[in-house]
Design a protein around this motif. Structure first.
Motif, PDB file in Angstrom:
ATOM      1  N   GLU A 253     -11.381   0.180   0.551  1.00  9.21           N
ATOM      2  CA  GLU A 253      -9.972  -0.396  -0.308  1.00  9.21           C
ATOM      3  C   GLU A 253     -10.111   0.401  -1.567  1.00  9.21           C
ATOM      4  OE1 GLU A 253      -8.562  -4.619  -0.677  1.00  9.21           O
ATOM      5  OE2 GLU A 253     -10.954  -4.372  -0.434  1.00  9.21           O
ATOM      6  N   PHE A 254     -10.677   0.443  -2.365  1.00 12.82           N
ATOM      7  CA  PHE A 254     -11.020   1.628  -3.569  1.00 12.82           C
ATOM      8  C   PHE A 254     -10.811   3.232  -3.491  1.00 12.82           C
ATOM      9  CE2 PHE A 254     -13.695   3.334  -6.896  1.00 12.82           C
ATOM     10  CZ  PHE A 254     -12.821   3.153  -8.548  1.00 12.82           C
ATOM     11  N   GLU A 255     -11.678   3.337  -2.468  1.00 13.92           N
ATOM     12  CA  GLU A 255     -11.398   5.160  -2.344  1.00 13.92           C
ATOM     13  C   GLU A 255      -9.736   4.801  -1.885  1.00 13.92           C
ATOM     14  OE1 GLU A 255     -12.968   6.875  -3.201  1.00 13.92           O
ATOM     15  OE2 GLU A 255     -14.461   5.132  -3.919  1.00 13.92           O
ATOM     16  N   GLU A 256      -9.257   3.982  -0.818  1.00 13.40           N
ATOM     17  CA  GLU A 256      -7.644   4.419  -0.868  1.00 13.40           C
ATOM     18  C   GLU A 256      -6.535   4.592  -1.532  1.00 13.40           C
ATOM     19  OE1 GLU A 256      -5.365   3.310   3.481  1.00 13.40           O
ATOM     20  OE2 GLU A 256      -5.889   2.107   1.897  1.00 13.40           O
ATOM     21  N   ILE A 257      -7.127   3.867  -1.880  1.00 11.93           N
ATOM     22  CA  ILE A 257      -5.865   3.385  -3.417  1.00 11.93           C
ATOM     23  C   ILE A 257      -6.150   4.857  -4.507  1.00 11.93           C
ATOM     24  CG2 ILE A 257      -5.538   2.027  -6.024  1.00 11.93           C
ATOM     25  CD1 ILE A 257      -6.903  -0.426  -4.555  1.00 11.93           C
ATOM     26  N   LYS A 258      -7.460   4.819  -4.481  1.00 14.78           N
ATOM     27  CA  LYS A 258      -7.219   6.242  -5.643  1.00 14.78           C
ATOM     28  C   LYS A 258      -6.817   6.950  -4.200  1.00 14.78           C
ATOM     29  CE  LYS A 258     -11.506   6.679  -6.402  1.00 14.78           C
ATOM     30  NZ  LYS A 258     -12.693   7.342  -7.030  1.00 14.78           N
ATOM     31  N   ALA A 259      -7.066   7.327  -3.153  1.00 15.21           N
ATOM     32  CA  ALA A 259      -6.454   9.235  -2.493  1.00 15.21           C
ATOM     33  C   ALA A 259      -4.784   8.478  -2.301  1.00 15.21           C
ATOM     34  CB  ALA A 259      -7.178   8.646  -0.866  1.00 15.21           C
ATOM     35  N   ALA A 260      -4.572   7.621  -2.482  1.00 11.66           N
ATOM     36  CA  ALA A 260      -3.314   7.368  -1.791  1.00 11.66           C
ATOM     37  C   ALA A 260      -1.823   7.283  -3.809  1.00 11.66           C
ATOM     38  CB  ALA A 260      -2.813   5.688  -1.523  1.00 11.66           C
ATOM     39  N   MET A 261      -2.900   7.168  -4.582  1.00 13.48           N
ATOM     40  CA  MET A 261      -2.108   7.563  -5.596  1.00 13.48           C
ATOM     41  C   MET A 261      -2.355   9.153  -6.365  1.00 13.48           C
ATOM     42  SD  MET A 261      -2.869   3.972  -8.377  1.00 13.48           S
ATOM     43  CE  MET A 261      -2.530   2.260  -8.403  1.00 13.48           C
ATOM     44  N   GLU A 262      -3.775   9.819  -5.699  1.00 18.39           N
ATOM     45  CA  GLU A 262      -3.913  10.896  -6.146  1.00 18.39           C
ATOM     46  C   GLU A 262      -2.511  11.664  -5.030  1.00 18.39           C
ATOM     47  OE1 GLU A 262      -5.236  14.695  -7.192  1.00 18.39           O
ATOM     48  OE2 GLU A 262      -5.174  12.217  -8.386  1.00 18.39           O
ATOM     49  N   PHE A 263      -2.135  11.446  -3.982  1.00 20.81           N
ATOM     50  CA  PHE A 263      -1.403  11.694  -3.022  1.00 20.81           C
ATOM     51  C   PHE A 263       0.417  11.530  -3.746  1.00 20.81           C
ATOM     52  CE2 PHE A 263       1.862  11.931   0.283  1.00 20.81           C
ATOM     53  CZ  PHE A 263       2.105  12.494   0.467  1.00 20.81           C
ATOM     54  N   ASP A 264       0.203  11.059  -4.548  1.00 15.93           N
ATOM     55  CA  ASP A 264       1.994  10.844  -4.973  1.00 15.93           C
ATOM     56  C   ASP A 264       1.797  11.372  -5.868  1.00 15.93           C
ATOM     57  OD1 ASP A 264       2.527   8.494  -3.190  1.00 15.93           O
ATOM     58  OD2 ASP A 264       1.209   6.823  -4.308  1.00 15.93           O
ATOM     59  N   ARG A 265       0.283  11.965  -6.904  1.00 16.38           N
ATOM     60  CA  ARG A 265       0.709  12.353  -7.931  1.00 16.38           C
ATOM     61  C   ARG A 265       1.015  13.762  -7.952  1.00 16.38           C
ATOM     62  NH1 ARG A 265      -2.300  15.290 -11.369  1.00 16.38           N
ATOM     63  NH2 ARG A 265      -4.189  14.887  -9.934  1.00 16.38           N
ATOM     64  N   THR A 266      -0.114  14.361  -6.755  1.00 16.20           N
ATOM     65  CA  THR A 266       0.156  15.385  -6.780  1.00 16.20           C
ATOM     66  C   THR A 266       1.119  16.629  -5.565  1.00 16.20           C
ATOM     67  OG1 THR A 266      -2.340  15.636  -5.116  1.00 16.20           O
ATOM     68  CG2 THR A 266      -2.252  15.781  -6.958  1.00 16.20           C
ATOM     69  N   VAL A 267       1.339  15.857  -4.714  1.00 11.48           N
ATOM     70  CA  VAL A 267       1.723  15.452  -3.256  1.00 11.48           C
ATOM     71  C   VAL A 267       3.401  15.348  -3.501  1.00 11.48           C
ATOM     72  CG1 VAL A 267       2.237  16.068  -0.824  1.00 11.48           C
ATOM     73  CG2 VAL A 267       0.189  16.024  -1.891  1.00 11.48           C
ATOM     74  N   ALA A 268       3.557  14.025  -3.567  1.00  8.72           N
ATOM     75  CA  ALA A 268       4.862  13.055  -2.857  1.00  8.72           C
ATOM     76  C   ALA A 268       5.667  13.765  -4.232  1.00  8.72           C
ATOM     77  CB  ALA A 268       4.279  11.983  -2.819  1.00  8.72           C
ATOM     78  N   ALA A 269       4.900  13.181  -5.277  1.00  8.73           N
ATOM     79  CA  ALA A 269       5.906  13.726  -6.651  1.00  8.73           C
ATOM     80  C   ALA A 269       6.277  12.050  -7.016  1.00  8.73           C
ATOM     81  CB  ALA A 269       6.240  14.549  -7.342  1.00  8.73           C
ATOM     82  N   ASN A 270       6.199  10.972  -7.147  1.00  6.73           N
ATOM     83  CA  ASN A 270       6.656   9.645  -7.019  1.00  6.73           C
ATOM     84  C   ASN A 270       6.267   9.138  -8.234  1.00  6.73           C
ATOM     85  OD1 ASN A 270       7.457   9.471  -4.577  1.00  6.73           O
ATOM     86  ND2 ASN A 270       5.894   8.719  -3.692  1.00  6.73           N
ATOM     87  N   VAL A 271       7.409   9.998  -8.831  1.00  7.14           N
ATOM     88  CA  VAL A 271       7.520   9.338 -10.425  1.00  7.14           C
ATOM     89  C   VAL A 271       9.052   9.111 -11.235  1.00  7.14           C
ATOM     90  CG1 VAL A 271       5.398  10.050 -11.255  1.00  7.14           C
ATOM     91  CG2 VAL A 271       7.253  11.319 -10.876  1.00  7.14           C
ATOM     92  N   GLY A 272       9.399   8.295 -12.078  1.00  8.78           N
ATOM     93  CA  GLY A 272      10.470   8.303 -12.182  1.00  8.78           C
ATOM     94  C   GLY A 272      11.543   7.488 -11.167  1.00  8.78           C
ATOM     95  N   TRP A 273      12.651   7.282 -11.629  1.00  2.49           N
ATOM     96  CA  TRP A 273      13.873   6.521 -10.549  1.00  2.49           C
ATOM     97  C   TRP A 273      14.116   7.871  -9.744  1.00  2.49           C
ATOM     98  CZ3 TRP A 273      14.907   1.642 -10.371  1.00  2.49           C
ATOM     99  CH2 TRP A 273      14.231   0.888 -11.525  1.00  2.49           C
TER     100      TRP A 273
END
Length: 521
Positions: A253-273
């Motif tokens: 669970e812990f590593e998957e949470i970190k990996a998902a957030m890293e993916f959002d930050r570096t690949v998906a760029a899920n920030v802002g509206w």
């Protein structure tokens, strides 16, 4: 081809084989404690349900009608819809509080506002004061109702996440039951306390939350996002593995949470509206959550939920006692149906339940329309009884999916970085739909009578078509796996989590490779 044919990759479902089969909610002290805190969050929905049913019941109280000069049509619509107008005013601020100060403080702020607002509502001396208090109730409810279900989803033990999150919206009916029977019980009070007493009781769930919510653990995902990884790991370990930070499930669970957030930050760029519409995956998410939000309020359910007394009066049932009694029985029936459906979400899946619900609603609402028309045209009392029967059958169909699943589904398809904002869009959509319904329904019913029902019959068919072509199945996945289905990223996130697990240690201080952690998966 329906988009439901999108399939997650094989790495999904890995967590299910890491769950200790002997750890159940009823035989593990820490899971019992966790579910107790989750129940404290679930009663947020009860507060919302109480408000809707209370307004339904107040309309059958002569004491309330007399005190506020017999409101009808537009004025009655405003009295019912003003709470959702207040909720709409709070939505621009809710995601920033949820992501900025955390889920728990946001629930506290919302609950405190509701306690203050219900005190003002109880003390109302004029219709303007009553309307203003209901605006504040909606404003406060926005914050609690935005944060509480997210915290439920992000804290729950994986095996119970879907049923517990589904129970959130289902418990709307528990508040509805208390309100319905409170107004029924206060009916014989021959003064303004006939309606002030139900108003006092509305504050009880929020008051309990104000006193206890800071004892609830914070979301591990929020803590990871804020760089408090050790605290997040401790919470996961304490509640999900009896304190063992090297338990395979906890590490996964812990590593998957970190990996998902890293993916959002570096690949998906899920920030802002802007991120809500910046990728094909997010566009699919927004399209679906807006649709199910509208469907949850524009399926004809608003007629019985907010104007049951008007519907009953139109079929010749005008006795206030009978109206209040039917309101109370319908609330109990709806709760039983919704909670039963909540226990089946992982067994049957989201798609089966949504489609079954929509098709059955279309059938029963159409039959209700036919009976209503027959009574209006011929005065057939058997047709009036048919209307009541189909109201109950329709309620069962609606609660098969649209009570338990809309919040669950909206939260699980959104990745963490846009979960608060996406869920805010979901709630805004519901408020807009409710405002329209609550304001327009009494006017349209007065003008069109049974013909107004035909509009919903046609709309329900459209709902069935949309759900068939666009709903994606998501059962038996973690939040991270489910959210990644839309981006085709489940394999990347799972592989990243497995790689990070390579350096984890077991309770004896020995290193465990990722293959040992996931050997069963």
């Amino acid at each position: 081809m329906p988009e439901t044919l999108i399939k997650p990759v094989n790495s999904a479902n890995a967590y299910t084989n890491l769950i200790d089969p002997n750890r159940k909610w009823y035989n593990n002290r820490r899971l019992i404690a966790l579910n107790g805190w989750i129940f404290l969050l679930l009663i947020t929905s009860s507060a919302s349900g109480y408000d809707g049913s209370m307004m339904n019941g107040l309309q059958s109280l002569p004491q309330w009608e007399t005190y506020f000069n017999f409101p009808t049509k537009g004025k009655l619509g405003l009295l019912s819809s003003i709470q959702n107008i207040g909720a709409l005013a709070g939505y621009p601020f809710a995601p920033y509080l949820c992501d900025g100060i955390g889920r728990r403080p946001t629930v506290f702020i919302g609950a405190l506002m509701m306690v203050i607002a219900t005190a003002i509502q109880t003390a109302s001396q004029s219709v303007g004061m009553f309307i203003g208090a209901r605006f504040l109730i909606g404003f406060g409810l926005t914050f609690a109702a935005s944060a509480a279900p997210m915290l439920v989803a992000e804290l729950s033990y994986p095996q119970y996440r879907a049923p517990l999150t589904s129970a959130y919206n289902s418990l709307w009916h528990s508040g509805s039951i208390v309100a319905a029977w409170a107004t029924f019980g206060s009916f014989k009070i021959n003064n303004t306390w006939a309606w002030r007493l139900p108003s006092v009781l509305q504050a009880v769930p929020s008051l309990v939350q104000v006193l206890l919510v800071f004892l609830v653990p914070e979301s591990p995902r929020y803590l990871v996002k804020k760089g408090k990884e050790e605290q997040a790991l401790r919470i996961l370990a304490y509640y999900h593995a009896d304190g063992d930070e090297n338990d395979p499930l906890v590490r996964y669970e812990f590593e998957e949470i970190k990996a998902a957030m890293e993916f959002d930050r570096t690949v998906a760029a899920n920030v802002g509206w802007k991120s809500l519409i910046s990728t094909p995956g997010n566009l699919k998410r927004v399209r679906i959550i807006i649709a199910i939000a509208f469907f949850s309020q524009w399926s004809g359910n608003g007629l019985a939920s907010y104007y049951l007394n008007k519907v009953l009066s139109d079929i010749g049932i005008t006795n206030p006692t009978t109206q209040l009694l039917l309101n109370g029985i319908l609330s109990i029936w709806s709760l039983l149906c919704a909670l039963t459906a909540s226990t089946t979400v992982e067994r049957f899946g989201r798609r089966v339940l949504f489609l079954s619900s929509a098709c059955l609603m279309t059938l029963f609402f159409t039959m209700q329309t036919v009976c209503f028309a027959r009574f209006t045209i011929s005065g057939d009392t058997n047709a009036a009884n048919g209307v009541i029967a189909f109201i109950f059958l329709y309620s069962a169909a609606y609660n098969l999916a649209f009570s338990p699943l809309i919040v669950t589904y909206a939260l699980e398809i959104l990745p963490y970085n846009i979960r608060a904002k996406g869920f805010n869009v979901f709630n805004i959509t519901i408020s807009i739909a409710l405002i329209f319904n609550q304001y327009v329904n009494p006017i349209a019913l007065a003008a069109l009578n049974w013909k107004y029902y035909v509009v919903y019959c046609v709309w329900l068919v459209c709902e069935c078509v949309f759900l068939y072509f666009y709903l994606v199945e998501t059962k038996n996945h973690t939040l991270e796996e489910t959210a990644a289905i839309f981006d085709g990223a489940t394999e990347k996130i799972a592989d990243s989590a497995a790689t990070n697990l390579g350096g984890a240690k077991n309770a004896s201080g020995e290193e465990k490779g990722s293959s040992e952690f996931l050997e069963k998966a």
